[in-house]
Design a protein around this motif. Sequence first.
Motif, PDB file in Angstrom:
ATOM      1  N   GLN A   1       2.245   2.521  -9.437  1.00 61.29           N
ATOM      2  CA  GLN A   1       2.239   1.245 -10.152  1.00 61.29           C
ATOM      3  C   GLN A   1       3.409   1.150 -11.115  1.00 61.29           C
ATOM      4  OE1 GLN A   1       0.222  -1.202  -9.220  1.00 61.29           O
ATOM      5  NE2 GLN A   1      -0.576   0.247  -7.716  1.00 61.29           N
ATOM      6  N   ARG A   2       3.759   2.244 -11.743  1.00 58.64           N
ATOM      7  CA  ARG A   2       4.903   2.230 -12.662  1.00 58.64           C
ATOM      8  C   ARG A   2       6.208   1.967 -11.918  1.00 58.64           C
ATOM      9  NH1 ARG A   2       2.842   7.147 -16.703  1.00 58.64           N
ATOM     10  NH2 ARG A   2       2.067   5.723 -18.338  1.00 58.64           N
TER      11      ARG A   2
ATOM     12  N   PHE B   1     -12.587   7.106  -8.335  1.00 60.29           N
ATOM     13  CA  PHE B   1     -11.293   6.443  -8.189  1.00 60.29           C
ATOM     14  C   PHE B   1     -10.681   6.753  -6.824  1.00 60.29           C
ATOM     15  CE2 PHE B   1      -6.869   5.535  -8.689  1.00 60.29           C
ATOM     16  CZ  PHE B   1      -6.786   4.532  -9.650  1.00 60.29           C
ATOM     17  N   THR B   2     -10.685   8.027  -6.446  1.00 59.49           N
ATOM     18  CA  THR B   2     -10.116   8.428  -5.161  1.00 59.49           C
ATOM     19  C   THR B   2     -10.894   7.830  -4.006  1.00 59.49           C
ATOM     20  OG1 THR B   2      -9.304  10.493  -6.135  1.00 59.49           O
ATOM     21  CG2 THR B   2      -9.455  10.398  -3.734  1.00 59.49           C
ATOM     22  N   ALA B   3     -12.223   7.793  -4.121  1.00 56.43           N
ATOM     23  CA  ALA B   3     -13.049   7.214  -3.063  1.00 56.43           C
ATOM     24  C   ALA B   3     -12.773   5.725  -2.899  1.00 56.43           C
ATOM     25  CB  ALA B   3     -14.524   7.436  -3.374  1.00 56.43           C
ATOM     26  N   ALA B   4     -12.472   5.037  -4.001  1.00 53.25           N
ATOM     27  CA  ALA B   4     -12.275   3.589  -3.954  1.00 53.25           C
ATOM     28  C   ALA B   4     -10.865   3.190  -3.551  1.00 53.25           C
ATOM     29  CB  ALA B   4     -12.613   2.978  -5.312  1.00 53.25           C
ATOM     30  N   THR B   5      -9.872   4.013  -3.891  1.00 46.70           N
ATOM     31  CA  THR B   5      -8.485   3.616  -3.666  1.00 46.70           C
ATOM     32  C   THR B   5      -7.758   4.443  -2.618  1.00 46.70           C
ATOM     33  OG1 THR B   5      -7.589   5.085  -5.371  1.00 46.70           O
ATOM     34  CG2 THR B   5      -8.327   2.886  -6.087  1.00 46.70           C
ATOM     35  N   GLY B   6      -8.279   5.609  -2.298  1.00 46.53           N
ATOM     36  CA  GLY B   6      -7.599   6.467  -1.336  1.00 46.53           C
ATOM     37  C   GLY B   6      -6.491   7.307  -1.934  1.00 46.53           C
ATOM     38  N   THR B   7      -6.375   7.315  -3.248  1.00 48.63           N
ATOM     39  CA  THR B   7      -5.353   8.130  -3.898  1.00 48.63           C
ATOM     40  C   THR B   7      -5.876   8.589  -5.248  1.00 48.63           C
ATOM     41  OG1 THR B   7      -3.003   8.222  -4.493  1.00 48.63           O
ATOM     42  CG2 THR B   7      -4.192   6.197  -5.055  1.00 48.63           C
ATOM     43  N   THR B   8      -5.210   9.556  -5.852  1.00 48.41           N
ATOM     44  CA  THR B   8      -5.666  10.091  -7.134  1.00 48.41           C
ATOM     45  C   THR B   8      -5.232   9.163  -8.271  1.00 48.41           C
ATOM     46  OG1 THR B   8      -3.655  11.357  -7.542  1.00 48.41           O
ATOM     47  CG2 THR B   8      -5.395  12.424  -6.244  1.00 48.41           C
ATOM     48  N   PRO B   9      -5.885   9.225  -9.427  1.00 45.51           N
ATOM     49  CA  PRO B   9      -5.502   8.351 -10.542  1.00 45.51           C
ATOM     50  C   PRO B   9      -4.037   8.498 -10.951  1.00 45.51           C
ATOM     51  CG  PRO B   9      -7.648   9.324 -10.975  1.00 45.51           C
ATOM     52  CD  PRO B   9      -7.111  10.002  -9.748  1.00 45.51           C
ATOM     53  N   LEU B  10      -3.539   9.726 -11.065  1.00 44.65           N
ATOM     54  CA  LEU B  10      -2.164   9.916 -11.520  1.00 44.65           C
ATOM     55  C   LEU B  10      -1.153   9.478 -10.472  1.00 44.65           C
ATOM     56  CD1 LEU B  10      -2.403  13.297 -13.459  1.00 44.65           C
ATOM     57  CD2 LEU B  10      -2.312  10.967 -14.378  1.00 44.65           C
ATOM     58  N   ARG B  11      -1.463   9.680  -9.198  1.00 43.57           N
ATOM     59  CA  ARG B  11      -0.550   9.209  -8.153  1.00 43.57           C
ATOM     60  C   ARG B  11      -0.527   7.683  -8.128  1.00 43.57           C
ATOM     61  NH1 ARG B  11      -1.196  11.607  -2.209  1.00 43.57           N
ATOM     62  NH2 ARG B  11      -0.422  13.443  -3.310  1.00 43.57           N
ATOM     63  N   TRP B  12      -1.699   7.069  -8.273  1.00 42.30           N
ATOM     64  CA  TRP B  12      -1.776   5.606  -8.334  1.00 42.30           C
ATOM     65  C   TRP B  12      -0.970   5.088  -9.527  1.00 42.30           C
ATOM     66  CZ3 TRP B  12      -3.704   2.471 -12.237  1.00 42.30           C
ATOM     67  CH2 TRP B  12      -3.860   1.118 -11.920  1.00 42.30           C
TER      68      TRP B  12
ATOM     69  N   TRP C   1      -0.734   7.390 -20.424  1.00 46.47           N
ATOM     70  CA  TRP C   1      -2.046   7.557 -19.789  1.00 46.47           C
ATOM     71  C   TRP C   1      -2.231   8.971 -19.249  1.00 46.47           C
ATOM     72  CZ3 TRP C   1      -5.693   4.059 -20.503  1.00 46.47           C
ATOM     73  CH2 TRP C   1      -5.330   2.737 -20.768  1.00 46.47           C
ATOM     74  N   THR C   2      -3.406   9.511 -19.484  1.00 47.75           N
ATOM     75  CA  THR C   2      -3.861  10.754 -18.864  1.00 47.75           C
ATOM     76  C   THR C   2      -5.150  10.441 -18.128  1.00 47.75           C
ATOM     77  OG1 THR C   2      -5.181  11.367 -20.798  1.00 47.75           O
ATOM     78  CG2 THR C   2      -2.871  12.123 -20.740  1.00 47.75           C
ATOM     79  N   VAL C   3      -5.606  11.357 -17.293  1.00 49.18           N
ATOM     80  CA  VAL C   3      -6.879  11.131 -16.606  1.00 49.18           C
ATOM     81  C   VAL C   3      -8.000  10.990 -17.626  1.00 49.18           C
ATOM     82  CG1 VAL C   3      -8.563  12.109 -14.993  1.00 49.18           C
ATOM     83  CG2 VAL C   3      -6.114  12.315 -14.512  1.00 49.18           C
ATOM     84  N   ARG C   4      -7.934  11.780 -18.691  1.00 45.41           N
ATOM     85  CA  ARG C   4      -8.968  11.683 -19.723  1.00 45.41           C
ATOM     86  C   ARG C   4      -8.985  10.290 -20.348  1.00 45.41           C
ATOM     87  NH1 ARG C   4      -9.271  16.131 -24.430  1.00 45.41           N
ATOM     88  NH2 ARG C   4     -10.049  17.298 -22.630  1.00 45.41           N
ATOM     89  N   ARG C   5      -7.804   9.767 -20.629  1.00 45.45           N
ATOM     90  CA  ARG C   5      -7.720   8.444 -21.265  1.00 45.45           C
ATOM     91  C   ARG C   5      -8.167   7.347 -20.293  1.00 45.45           C
ATOM     92  NH1 ARG C   5      -2.833   6.951 -25.341  1.00 45.45           N
ATOM     93  NH2 ARG C   5      -3.732   5.052 -26.230  1.00 45.45           N
ATOM     94  N   MET C   6      -7.797   7.484 -19.022  1.00 42.96           N
ATOM     95  CA  MET C   6      -8.225   6.504 -18.023  1.00 42.96           C
ATOM     96  C   MET C   6      -9.736   6.542 -17.829  1.00 42.96           C
ATOM     97  SD  MET C   6      -5.254   6.471 -15.068  1.00 42.96           S
ATOM     98  CE  MET C   6      -4.771   8.188 -15.045  1.00 42.96           C
ATOM     99  N   ALA C   7     -10.288   7.749 -17.809  1.00 42.12           N
ATOM    100  CA  ALA C   7     -11.736   7.896 -17.657  1.00 42.12           C
ATOM    101  C   ALA C   7     -12.470   7.254 -18.831  1.00 42.12           C
ATOM    102  CB  ALA C   7     -12.101   9.366 -17.531  1.00 42.12           C
TER     103      ALA C   7
ATOM    104  N   ARG D   1       0.880  -1.166   0.000  1.00 45.67           N
ATOM    105  CA  ARG D   1       0.000   0.000   0.000  1.00 45.67           C
ATOM    106  C   ARG D   1       0.914   1.211   0.000  1.00 45.67           C
ATOM    107  NH1 ARG D   1      -4.732   0.396   4.232  1.00 45.67           N
ATOM    108  NH2 ARG D   1      -3.035   0.140   5.735  1.00 45.67           N
ATOM    109  N   ALA D   2       0.718   2.083  -0.964  1.00 46.46           N
ATOM    110  CA  ALA D   2       1.605   3.230  -1.108  1.00 46.46           C
ATOM    111  C   ALA D   2       1.480   4.170   0.077  1.00 46.46           C
ATOM    112  CB  ALA D   2       1.268   3.979  -2.394  1.00 46.46           C
ATOM    113  N   GLY D   3       2.610   4.798   0.448  1.00 45.21           N
ATOM    114  CA  GLY D   3       2.606   5.702   1.582  1.00 45.21           C
ATOM    115  C   GLY D   3       1.685   6.886   1.408  1.00 45.21           C
ATOM    116  N   GLY D   4       1.498   7.327   0.153  1.00 45.35           N
ATOM    117  CA  GLY D   4       0.646   8.483  -0.105  1.00 45.35           C
ATOM    118  C   GLY D   4      -0.830   8.169  -0.123  1.00 45.35           C
ATOM    119  N   GLN D   5      -1.189   6.904   0.034  1.00 43.54           N
ATOM    120  CA  GLN D   5      -2.609   6.537   0.054  1.00 43.54           C
ATOM    121  C   GLN D   5      -3.280   7.120   1.288  1.00 43.54           C
ATOM    122  OE1 GLN D   5      -3.501   2.449  -0.972  1.00 43.54           O
ATOM    123  NE2 GLN D   5      -5.144   2.375   0.529  1.00 43.54           N
ATOM    124  N   ALA D   6      -4.559   7.447   1.166  1.00 39.48           N
ATOM    125  CA  ALA D   6      -5.287   8.050   2.279  1.00 39.48           C
ATOM    126  C   ALA D   6      -5.426   7.076   3.439  1.00 39.48           C
ATOM    127  CB  ALA D   6      -6.668   8.505   1.815  1.00 39.48           C
TER     128      ALA D   6
END
Length: 349
Positions: free
Chosen positions: A266-267, A251-262, A231-237, A192-197
């Motif tokens: 992962q990268r 995405f943030t509600a489900a994972t606790g982090t923003t799409p780009l930070r996630w 990937w951009t947020v638009r492309r992910m959406a 679990r990433a440190g920056g996760q909520a």
Amino acid sequence: MRTVGCLIFDGVRAFDYAVIGEVWANRASRPGAPVFELRVCGPEGARVRLGGGLERVPDFGLDALAGCDLVVVPGVEDPAASRDPSVLAALRAVHGSGVAVAALCAGAFVLAEAGLLDGREATTHWALAPELARRFQAVEVHPEVLFTGGDGLWTSAGVAAGIDLCLHLVRAAHGQQVAATIARAMVTAPFRAGGQAQFIPSPVPEDVGRGDDDPLTAARAEILAALGTPWTVRRMAAAALMSERSFARHFTAATGTTPLRWLLEQRVLTAQRLLEETDLPVDTIATRCGFGSAVSLRPAFVARVGVAPREYRTRCGFGSAVSLRPAFVARVGVAPREYRRAFRGRGEE
């Protein structure tokens, strides 16, 4: 990082003390993981009263902390209590000598009282964060994250976040494979990433149990299968068949982090795995993971792992002793060092 000191004193939380022992002292069901030495240190000759009515006599005095590669401070039951000056002095001395120090949950108050967090970022349990910020105004408190730190000082949020930080420290020193082996033995999530909520309002998607139709799950799977895509947020959406705003919110509600930070986490995580398990050139790994080049990979990797990709590969990667051992044992039946001892002097390779 082979010798780890667990600093105990009156009032430390029994749960956090147990977590430290599980990560660095329990040797069961851990094929391929290194053997750590855990030193339980405290005021010499004192019987320490842990939370929950437990007691423990330290195996080592405070001076043994100096011989450790890492010192971990468990959380405390009462953050407002004053600490033994000898404990605070020992922490200052050991960190001043270059030993990394980590604190779990309310252990951040102990580091702050020792003056180690002045001018630094720190976190603690979300319910205690306002008090930490009020009492120690020179500390930049981040109440929303699971753990934070670097440059030899780390703090974590409460309870399970302490496990996340301990596994992160193992991962940074010994690689993803070793951390995953320990996590599997503990039956806990490997990353679990440190920056996760700290707190996710709805950790279970509302449409779980309705088959494989969760658009967020499908989108994440598509992204992970093609990390080299820009990937951009638009492309992910679009992959989730959502508007950008709706996708980012869900995405943030489900994972606790923003799409780009996630995506960045992962990268980097995938780059770690490829550095450990393959002999691919770093530039190739960077391209596969979406960084484009080794030059672009390096700062993101250093920020999250603590060392450069090539240094990480030397320490934990393809061809290292840690990476070699499981495959060698599976095929030969003994560990590499045992094999060498058995055949040394016989002219055998």
